[in-house]
Design a protein around this motif. Structure first.
Motif, PDB file in Angstrom:
ATOM      1  N   ARG A 178       0.780  -1.227   0.001  1.00 23.10           N
ATOM      2  CA  ARG A 178       0.172  -0.082  -0.015  1.00 23.10           C
ATOM      3  C   ARG A 178       0.908   1.190  -0.155  1.00 23.10           C
ATOM      4  NH1 ARG A 178      -3.076  -3.078   3.511  1.00 23.10           N
ATOM      5  NH2 ARG A 178      -2.240  -2.276   5.198  1.00 23.10           N
ATOM      6  N   ASP A 179       1.699   1.179   0.602  1.00 24.60           N
ATOM      7  CA  ASP A 179       2.904   2.368   0.741  1.00 24.60           C
ATOM      8  C   ASP A 179       3.423   2.644  -0.527  1.00 24.60           C
ATOM      9  OD1 ASP A 179       2.174   2.699   3.451  1.00 24.60           O
ATOM     10  OD2 ASP A 179       4.038   1.714   4.199  1.00 24.60           O
ATOM     11  N   LEU A 180       3.695   1.431  -1.146  1.00 25.43           N
ATOM     12  CA  LEU A 180       4.574   1.744  -2.421  1.00 25.43           C
ATOM     13  C   LEU A 180       3.589   2.182  -3.591  1.00 25.43           C
ATOM     14  CD1 LEU A 180       6.908   1.374  -4.530  1.00 25.43           C
ATOM     15  CD2 LEU A 180       5.949  -1.219  -4.728  1.00 25.43           C
ATOM     16  N   VAL A 181       2.203   1.912  -3.621  1.00 22.36           N
ATOM     17  CA  VAL A 181       1.239   2.178  -4.335  1.00 22.36           C
ATOM     18  C   VAL A 181       0.899   3.778  -4.030  1.00 22.36           C
ATOM     19  CG1 VAL A 181      -1.476   2.174  -4.947  1.00 22.36           C
ATOM     20  CG2 VAL A 181      -0.017  -0.078  -4.741  1.00 22.36           C
ATOM     21  N   LEU A 182       1.019   3.990  -2.749  1.00 23.61           N
ATOM     22  CA  LEU A 182       0.560   5.464  -2.443  1.00 23.61           C
ATOM     23  C   LEU A 182       1.824   6.476  -3.100  1.00 23.61           C
ATOM     24  CD1 LEU A 182      -0.883   5.154   1.211  1.00 23.61           C
ATOM     25  CD2 LEU A 182      -2.146   6.009  -0.961  1.00 23.61           C
ATOM     26  N   LYS A 183       3.054   5.849  -2.888  1.00 21.95           N
ATOM     27  CA  LYS A 183       4.065   6.448  -3.212  1.00 21.95           C
ATOM     28  C   LYS A 183       4.163   6.864  -4.846  1.00 21.95           C
ATOM     29  CE  LYS A 183       7.168   5.623   0.473  1.00 21.95           C
ATOM     30  NZ  LYS A 183       8.365   4.692   0.861  1.00 21.95           N
ATOM     31  N   LEU A 184       3.799   5.798  -5.781  1.00 24.16           N
ATOM     32  CA  LEU A 184       3.366   5.828  -7.023  1.00 24.16           C
ATOM     33  C   LEU A 184       2.640   6.890  -7.443  1.00 24.16           C
ATOM     34  CD1 LEU A 184       4.232   2.010  -7.934  1.00 24.16           C
ATOM     35  CD2 LEU A 184       5.839   3.935  -8.196  1.00 24.16           C
ATOM     36  N   ARG A 185       1.516   6.733  -6.788  1.00 23.84           N
ATOM     37  CA  ARG A 185       0.349   7.794  -7.061  1.00 23.84           C
ATOM     38  C   ARG A 185       0.784   9.038  -6.911  1.00 23.84           C
ATOM     39  NH1 ARG A 185      -4.986   4.723  -4.379  1.00 23.84           N
ATOM     40  NH2 ARG A 185      -5.062   2.974  -5.928  1.00 23.84           N
ATOM     41  N   GLU A 186       1.451   9.364  -5.805  1.00 24.31           N
ATOM     42  CA  GLU A 186       1.911  10.704  -5.662  1.00 24.31           C
ATOM     43  C   GLU A 186       2.903  11.131  -6.434  1.00 24.31           C
ATOM     44  OE1 GLU A 186       2.245  14.402  -3.296  1.00 24.31           O
ATOM     45  OE2 GLU A 186       0.694  12.738  -3.584  1.00 24.31           O
ATOM     46  N   ALA A 187       3.777  10.286  -6.908  1.00 27.87           N
ATOM     47  CA  ALA A 187       4.775  10.519  -7.796  1.00 27.87           C
ATOM     48  C   ALA A 187       3.877  11.063  -9.074  1.00 27.87           C
ATOM     49  CB  ALA A 187       5.914   9.653  -8.099  1.00 27.87           C
ATOM     50  N   ARG A 188       3.005  10.157  -9.506  1.00 31.65           N
ATOM     51  CA  ARG A 188       2.313  10.350 -10.955  1.00 31.65           C
ATOM     52  C   ARG A 188       1.574  11.617 -10.716  1.00 31.65           C
ATOM     53  NH1 ARG A 188       2.270  10.608 -16.073  1.00 31.65           N
ATOM     54  NH2 ARG A 188       0.178  10.270 -16.908  1.00 31.65           N
ATOM     55  N   ARG A 189       0.728  11.848  -9.492  1.00 29.13           N
ATOM     56  CA  ARG A 189       0.236  13.284  -9.341  1.00 29.13           C
ATOM     57  C   ARG A 189       1.039  14.449  -9.519  1.00 29.13           C
ATOM     58  NH1 ARG A 189      -0.902  17.282  -6.470  1.00 29.13           N
ATOM     59  NH2 ARG A 189       0.693  16.672  -4.961  1.00 29.13           N
ATOM     60  N   VAL A 192       2.193  14.816 -13.281  1.00 31.37           N
ATOM     61  CA  VAL A 192       0.879  15.093 -14.040  1.00 31.37           C
ATOM     62  C   VAL A 192       0.643  16.864 -13.791  1.00 31.37           C
ATOM     63  CG1 VAL A 192      -1.638  15.211 -14.548  1.00 31.37           C
ATOM     64  CG2 VAL A 192      -0.313  13.086 -14.293  1.00 31.37           C
ATOM     65  N   HIS A 193       0.769  17.247 -12.660  1.00 34.09           N
ATOM     66  CA  HIS A 193       0.739  18.779 -11.978  1.00 34.09           C
ATOM     67  C   HIS A 193       1.880  19.421 -12.755  1.00 34.09           C
ATOM     68  CE1 HIS A 193      -0.071  21.894  -9.252  1.00 34.09           C
ATOM     69  NE2 HIS A 193       1.103  21.914  -9.085  1.00 34.09           N
ATOM     70  N   LEU A 194       3.072  18.796 -12.697  1.00 35.13           N
ATOM     71  CA  LEU A 194       4.028  19.527 -13.413  1.00 35.13           C
ATOM     72  C   LEU A 194       3.996  19.939 -15.048  1.00 35.13           C
ATOM     73  CD1 LEU A 194       6.906  20.906 -13.096  1.00 35.13           C
ATOM     74  CD2 LEU A 194       8.008  18.610 -13.374  1.00 35.13           C
TER      75      LEU A 194
END
Length: 251
Positions: A178-189, A192-194
């Protein structure tokens, strides 16, 4: 003893050779030269003294005495089992596993599988939280003595500990995923934001385009110029307007 004073830690396998050499040096003879009856007598007395020291909770003394006995009779698997318990009482679980394993191996090689040896091995493995291996050790012991209550009790305890350990491991692995998925989602967010910010900054630039540039630069079509809107609420529902609002919010 010199090694201990210097802060060194003797391993279970080294103790026998060191003790044997010490005995031979102090006696001025080789143990091979001692009469078998006399050697058996000394070994038995060392064993008895070790048992007495263990009962008195003088575990270090018990280890020393069992080492002496083993030096005189290294093929006696019961002595390794006794020393394993003493090591375990001293908190030296790894040495206890080594001695218990040697006890089991020797007993099997002599055609006398020793259930208590598996019991000792299971106890030492449990101390190291190696519950799966402990379960196997107790199971082997029960194969030899199915009605042994001590082995049954320890086997059930090890099985329960194994279940708890497996559950804890599963939870830990799930948390890690779960921590890995959250980190990947945050990195992707963030990525995309950038990208949105860079695209918006690029879109807000207004170089002097030639008419043919409009073919690949639709942002500056004349119909995209600012113009008053009658119904702002309806405007906010349009995809294009939403995109512009998101860009502005991002900035």
């Amino acid at each position: 003893r010199e090694r201990e004073r210097e802060g060194g830690m003797l391993k279970a396998g080294e103790v026998d050779a060191v003790t044997r050499a010490s005995i031979e040096a102090s006696a001025g003879l080789k143990l091979e030269d001692v009469k078998p009856e006399l050697l058996a007598f000394v070994v038995d007395r060392s064993r008895q003294a070790g048992n007495a020291a263990f009962k008195a909770k003088d575990y270090k003394r018990a280890v020393d005495l069992y080492c002496q006995a083993i030096a005189g009779k290294p093929e006696d698997f019961t002595l390794y089992g006794n020393r394993s318990v003493a090591y375990l009482a001293l908190g030296r679980a790894t040495d206890a596993v080594l001695d218990a394993s040697k006890s089991v191996i020797l007993s099997k090689s002599q055609g006398k599988p020793w259930a208590k040896g598996y019991y000792r091995l299971g106890c030492a493995l449990q101390a190291l939280e190696r519950h799966s291996e402990a379960v196997e050790a107790y199971r082997e012991g029960l194969n030899l003595e199915p009605e042994n209550k001590g082995l049954k009790s320890k086997y059930e305890e090890a099985c329960a500990n194994k279940v708890l350990a497996d559950e804890a491991k599963t939870r830990q692995e799930g948390t890690a995923r779960r921590d890995l998925v959250l980190k990947l989602r945050e990195a992707r967010r963030k990525e995309v934001h950038l990208q949105m910010i860079n695209q918006y900054k690029q879109a807000m630039q207004s170089p002097n385009f030639e008419i043919e540039d409009y073919d690949w630069r639709p942002t500056f079509f004349p119909r995209s110029r600012l113009k008053p809107q009658k119904n702002v609420k309806d405007l906010k529902q349009k995809p294009y307007a939403k995109a512009v609002i998101n860009y502005c919010n991002a900035l």
